[in-house]
Design a protein around this motif. Structure first.
Motif, mmCIF file in Angstrom:
data_model
loop_
_atom_site.group_PDB
_atom_site.id
_atom_site.type_symbol
_atom_site.label_atom_id
_atom_site.label_comp_id
_atom_site.label_asym_id
_atom_site.label_seq_id
_atom_site.Cartn_x
_atom_site.Cartn_y
_atom_site.Cartn_z
ATOM 1 N N SER A 17 0.826 -1.205 0.000
ATOM 2 C CA SER A 17 0.000 0.000 0.000
ATOM 3 C C SER A 17 0.859 1.253 0.000
ATOM 4 C CB SER A 17 -0.900 0.027 1.241
ATOM 5 O OG SER A 17 -1.789 -1.068 1.272
ATOM 6 N N ARG A 67 -9.761 -0.965 -4.558
ATOM 7 C CA ARG A 67 -8.368 -0.919 -4.070
ATOM 8 C C ARG A 67 -7.919 0.499 -3.738
ATOM 9 N NH1 ARG A 67 -4.287 -2.313 -7.366
ATOM 10 N NH2 ARG A 67 -5.367 -1.714 -9.307
ATOM 11 N N GLN A 82 -5.433 6.847 -1.389
ATOM 12 C CA GLN A 82 -5.002 5.639 -0.692
ATOM 13 C C GLN A 82 -5.012 4.490 -1.678
ATOM 14 O OE1 GLN A 82 -3.990 5.131 2.617
ATOM 15 N NE2 GLN A 82 -3.479 3.076 1.876
ATOM 16 N N ASN A 84 -4.263 0.481 -2.107
ATOM 17 C CA ASN A 84 -4.046 -0.811 -1.461
ATOM 18 C C ASN A 84 -3.949 -1.913 -2.506
ATOM 19 O OD1 ASN A 84 -4.329 0.452 1.091
ATOM 20 N ND2 ASN A 84 -6.545 0.145 1.053
#
Length: 124
Positions: A17, A67, A82, A84
């Protein structure tokens, strides 16, 4: 003239991440449409995520749905992405963008405020 500034890129293994940040000292994200774009090696710049300052559901390109998350901290005037479960195909230079022209857009040509980009490299 650089109007926005990204940070948070780097090298990460697949499945990892990263959180990208975008700041501006001269523009407020509370009244702009915002977006994150990326440009991979030998590819055109493409939309990753976009959000309206009016609220509502953000837009995500299909390959990042579930994601990636776009968000804003209005108290600090920071835009985030963000990321991930990163994949090698996410490798690219990532750009934040904003505009006062429209309430929302997933089109590159609608944005007139850009950062210089931050490199994200995902190794397999």
């Amino acid at each position: 003239q650089v109007q926005l500034a990204e940070s948070g890129g780097g090298v990460v293994q697949a499945g990892g991440s990263l959180r990208l940040s975008c700041v501006s000292s001269t523009h407020t994200f509370s009244s702009t449409a915002v977006g994150w774009f990326r440009q991979g090696p030998g590819k055109d710049r493409e939309i990753v995520a976009a959000d309206s300052w009016l609220g509502g559901s953000p837009y995500y390109r299909d390959s990042v749905k579930g994601r990636f998350t776009i968000s804003r901290d209005l108290s600090r005037n920071i835009l985030y992405l963000q990321m991930n479960d990163l994949k090698p195909e996410d490798t690219a230079v990532y750009y934040c963008a904003a505009t006062y022209r429209v309430e929302f857009s997933d089109r590159l040509d609608d944005y007139d405020l850009w950062g210089q980009g931050t490199q994200v490299t995902v190794s397999s």
